[in-house]
Write a protein that holds these residues in place. Structure first.
Motif, PDB file in Angstrom:
ATOM      1  N   GLY A   6     -19.113   7.518  54.079  1.00 57.12           N
ATOM      2  CA  GLY A   6     -18.116   6.636  53.203  1.00 57.12           C
ATOM      3  C   GLY A   6     -18.807   5.549  52.369  1.00 57.12           C
ATOM      4  O   GLY A   6     -19.682   4.774  52.766  1.00 57.12           O
ATOM      5  N   ILE A   7     -18.504   5.611  51.157  1.00 58.32           N
ATOM      6  CA  ILE A   7     -18.948   4.344  50.337  1.00 58.32           C
ATOM      7  C   ILE A   7     -18.052   3.818  49.619  1.00 58.32           C
ATOM      8  O   ILE A   7     -16.848   4.287  49.197  1.00 58.32           O
ATOM      9  CB  ILE A   7     -19.944   5.213  49.052  1.00 58.32           C
ATOM     10  CG1 ILE A   7     -20.755   3.940  48.282  1.00 58.32           C
ATOM     11  CG2 ILE A   7     -19.336   5.808  48.274  1.00 58.32           C
ATOM     12  CD1 ILE A   7     -21.762   3.141  49.135  1.00 58.32           C
ATOM     13  N   ILE A   8     -18.039   2.365  49.457  1.00 57.83           N
ATOM     14  CA  ILE A   8     -16.894   1.404  48.940  1.00 57.83           C
ATOM     15  C   ILE A   8     -17.558   1.132  47.654  1.00 57.83           C
ATOM     16  O   ILE A   8     -18.486   0.568  47.431  1.00 57.83           O
ATOM     17  CB  ILE A   8     -16.544   0.380  49.969  1.00 57.83           C
ATOM     18  CG1 ILE A   8     -15.878   0.710  50.836  1.00 57.83           C
ATOM     19  CG2 ILE A   8     -15.611  -0.666  49.122  1.00 57.83           C
ATOM     20  CD1 ILE A   8     -15.915  -0.265  52.091  1.00 57.83           C
ATOM     21  N   GLN A  43     -12.094   6.291  59.456  1.00 55.17           N
ATOM     22  CA  GLN A  43     -12.005   7.879  58.918  1.00 55.17           C
ATOM     23  C   GLN A  43     -13.297   8.493  58.677  1.00 55.17           C
ATOM     24  O   GLN A  43     -13.426   9.620  58.434  1.00 55.17           O
ATOM     25  CB  GLN A  43     -11.014   7.627  57.786  1.00 55.17           C
ATOM     26  CG  GLN A  43      -9.616   6.987  57.774  1.00 55.17           C
ATOM     27  CD  GLN A  43      -8.937   7.425  56.488  1.00 55.17           C
ATOM     28  OE1 GLN A  43      -8.807   8.438  56.099  1.00 55.17           O
ATOM     29  NE2 GLN A  43      -8.262   6.338  55.932  1.00 55.17           N
ATOM     30  N   VAL A  44     -14.546   7.519  58.841  1.00 55.84           N
ATOM     31  CA  VAL A  44     -15.541   8.165  58.230  1.00 55.84           C
ATOM     32  C   VAL A  44     -16.769   7.827  59.556  1.00 55.84           C
ATOM     33  O   VAL A  44     -16.498   7.061  60.449  1.00 55.84           O
ATOM     34  CB  VAL A  44     -16.233   7.536  56.968  1.00 55.84           C
ATOM     35  CG1 VAL A  44     -15.316   7.807  56.001  1.00 55.84           C
ATOM     36  CG2 VAL A  44     -16.136   5.892  57.027  1.00 55.84           C
ATOM     37  N   ALA A  45     -17.914   8.501  59.407  1.00 59.91           N
ATOM     38  CA  ALA A  45     -18.854   8.548  60.414  1.00 59.91           C
ATOM     39  C   ALA A  45     -20.056   6.947  60.407  1.00 59.91           C
ATOM     40  O   ALA A  45     -20.499   6.693  61.225  1.00 59.91           O
ATOM     41  CB  ALA A  45     -19.773   9.716  60.283  1.00 59.91           C
ATOM     42  N   GLY A  46     -19.832   6.579  58.991  1.00 59.84           N
ATOM     43  CA  GLY A  46     -20.668   5.738  58.530  1.00 59.84           C
ATOM     44  C   GLY A  46     -20.260   5.157  57.198  1.00 59.84           C
ATOM     45  O   GLY A  46     -19.582   5.848  56.568  1.00 59.84           O
ATOM     46  N   LEU A  84     -24.325   9.058  47.457  1.00 56.71           N
ATOM     47  CA  LEU A  84     -24.757  10.373  47.859  1.00 56.71           C
ATOM     48  C   LEU A  84     -26.245  10.379  48.241  1.00 56.71           C
ATOM     49  O   LEU A  84     -26.621  11.123  49.251  1.00 56.71           O
ATOM     50  CB  LEU A  84     -24.599  11.407  46.684  1.00 56.71           C
ATOM     51  CG  LEU A  84     -22.967  11.742  46.651  1.00 56.71           C
ATOM     52  CD1 LEU A  84     -23.091  12.505  45.251  1.00 56.71           C
ATOM     53  CD2 LEU A  84     -22.545  12.624  47.484  1.00 56.71           C
ATOM     54  N   ASP A  85     -26.993   9.639  47.574  1.00 50.38           N
ATOM     55  CA  ASP A  85     -28.419   9.413  48.061  1.00 50.38           C
ATOM     56  C   ASP A  85     -28.480   8.627  49.379  1.00 50.38           C
ATOM     57  O   ASP A  85     -29.371   9.222  50.077  1.00 50.38           O
ATOM     58  CB  ASP A  85     -29.116   8.708  46.874  1.00 50.38           C
ATOM     59  CG  ASP A  85     -29.596   9.408  45.507  1.00 50.38           C
ATOM     60  OD1 ASP A  85     -29.448  10.760  45.739  1.00 50.38           O
ATOM     61  OD2 ASP A  85     -30.001   8.784  44.551  1.00 50.38           O
ATOM     62  N   TRP A  86     -27.703   7.689  49.576  1.00 49.93           N
ATOM     63  CA  TRP A  86     -27.696   7.086  51.011  1.00 49.93           C
ATOM     64  C   TRP A  86     -27.056   8.099  51.908  1.00 49.93           C
ATOM     65  O   TRP A  86     -27.810   8.199  53.052  1.00 49.93           O
ATOM     66  CB  TRP A  86     -26.877   5.606  50.741  1.00 49.93           C
ATOM     67  CG  TRP A  86     -26.597   5.311  52.162  1.00 49.93           C
ATOM     68  CD1 TRP A  86     -27.447   4.419  52.929  1.00 49.93           C
ATOM     69  CD2 TRP A  86     -25.459   5.376  52.853  1.00 49.93           C
ATOM     70  NE1 TRP A  86     -26.750   4.028  54.012  1.00 49.93           N
ATOM     71  CE2 TRP A  86     -25.691   4.506  54.063  1.00 49.93           C
ATOM     72  CE3 TRP A  86     -24.076   5.944  52.809  1.00 49.93           C
ATOM     73  CZ2 TRP A  86     -24.551   4.379  55.085  1.00 49.93           C
ATOM     74  CZ3 TRP A  86     -23.207   5.934  53.856  1.00 49.93           C
ATOM     75  CH2 TRP A  86     -23.402   5.123  55.000  1.00 49.93           C
ATOM     76  N   ALA A  87     -26.292   8.516  51.754  1.00 51.52           N
ATOM     77  CA  ALA A  87     -25.639   9.852  52.436  1.00 51.52           C
ATOM     78  C   ALA A  87     -26.592  10.753  53.014  1.00 51.52           C
ATOM     79  O   ALA A  87     -26.548  11.186  54.259  1.00 51.52           O
ATOM     80  CB  ALA A  87     -24.287  10.075  52.174  1.00 51.52           C
ATOM     81  N   ASP A  93     -23.338  15.753  55.078  1.00 52.44           N
ATOM     82  CA  ASP A  93     -23.098  16.819  54.159  1.00 52.44           C
ATOM     83  C   ASP A  93     -22.390  16.351  52.938  1.00 52.44           C
ATOM     84  O   ASP A  93     -22.291  16.939  51.959  1.00 52.44           O
ATOM     85  CB  ASP A  93     -22.356  17.776  54.863  1.00 52.44           C
ATOM     86  CG  ASP A  93     -23.416  18.525  55.773  1.00 52.44           C
ATOM     87  OD1 ASP A  93     -24.616  18.680  55.652  1.00 52.44           O
ATOM     88  OD2 ASP A  93     -22.872  19.038  56.899  1.00 52.44           O
ATOM     89  N   ALA A  94     -21.462  15.240  53.103  1.00 51.20           N
ATOM     90  CA  ALA A  94     -20.493  15.051  52.495  1.00 51.20           C
ATOM     91  C   ALA A  94     -20.199  13.296  52.215  1.00 51.20           C
ATOM     92  O   ALA A  94     -20.322  12.876  53.233  1.00 51.20           O
ATOM     93  CB  ALA A  94     -19.243  15.604  52.534  1.00 51.20           C
ATOM     94  N   LEU A  95     -19.645  12.964  51.217  1.00 51.21           N
ATOM     95  CA  LEU A  95     -19.473  11.528  51.281  1.00 51.21           C
ATOM     96  C   LEU A  95     -17.930  11.130  50.444  1.00 51.21           C
ATOM     97  O   LEU A  95     -17.314  11.971  49.730  1.00 51.21           O
ATOM     98  CB  LEU A  95     -20.182  11.046  50.159  1.00 51.21           C
ATOM     99  CG  LEU A  95     -20.160   9.321  49.667  1.00 51.21           C
ATOM    100  CD1 LEU A  95     -20.810   8.455  50.601  1.00 51.21           C
ATOM    101  CD2 LEU A  95     -20.920   9.137  48.357  1.00 51.21           C
TER     102      LEU A  95
END
Length: 209
Positions: A6-8, A43-46, A84-87, A93-95
């Motif tokens: 996840g990204i905020i 809800q997210v892995a990181g 996306l680059d960080w993920a 696979d997804a963000l």
């Protein structure tokens, strides 16, 4: 598909709030950003934060701070690209993206986005609600899309980078290009994607809290 990261998105300029970081405004005795983290983290892995400038101002939140990778204020898609680059570095696979100024988004945001992406080669889904508002983000089906709340495929990050470098800023133009879908969320009574843009919005959010 593996659990997304996840990204905020907190890279906005907050001009209608007089500048500064909307994410650090107090809401119900805690920073706005804390409310967003509490909803998304389970809800997210990181999780990471997209913000520009000195990252030290967010040190208390314990999140990696990822700045825009492209120069100039290019809007939320630049934050998505940074995420996306960080993920990709995390092996994701997804963000999932969310906005830092939207404290009441659904607690089932991620499961519903994932459900809507079933069968897609590249999972690309925006959150949506029903409504009568005239908005440029309205889809062909008449739903109101919320472009900062979405599921994004890491595999298309270089395509997104090229589009931004070519001058694209509007999220839905890019998602439509790649057959993006919508995940519909109920909006009876309270818009779950209500965001704090003005001092009046902040007062309303305080009342809702």
């Amino acid at each position: 598909m593996k659990q997304p990261y996840g990204i905020i998105l907190a890279g906005g300029q907050a001009t209608r709030m007089g500048g500064g970081d909307k994410a650090l405004l107090e809401l119900g005795g805690a920073p706005l950003l804390s409310h967003v983290i509490d909803r998304l983290a389970p809800q997210v892995a990181g999780l990471a934060l997209n913000a520009n400038g000195d990252p030290a101002r967010f040190a208390d939140f314990g999140l990696p701070v990822v700045p825009d990778s492209l120069q100039g204020f290019l809007g939320p898609l630049a934050g998505v690209l940074a995420g996306l680059d960080w993920a990709a570095e995390q092996g994701a696979d997804a963000l999932i993206s969310v906005a830092a100024d939207t404290p009441f988004f659904p607690c089932d945001l991620v499961p519903q986005l994932l459900l809507a992406s079933e069968g897609q080669a590249h999972p690309l889904v925006l959150a949506a609600t029903k409504g009568d508002a005239q908005t440029k983000s309205k889809s062909r089906s008449g739903l109101i899309r919320h472009p900062t709340f979405g599921l994004w495929p890491v595999a298309l990050r270089d395509d997104l980078r090229a589009a931004l470098q070519d001058g694209l800023k509007k999220v839905v133009l890019w998602t439509d290009r790649h057959n993006g879908r919508e995940a519909l969320y109920p909006s009876d009574g309270l818009d779950p994607f209500f965001n704090v843009n003005t001092p009046e919005d902040l007062a309303r959010a305080q009342a809702l809290v």
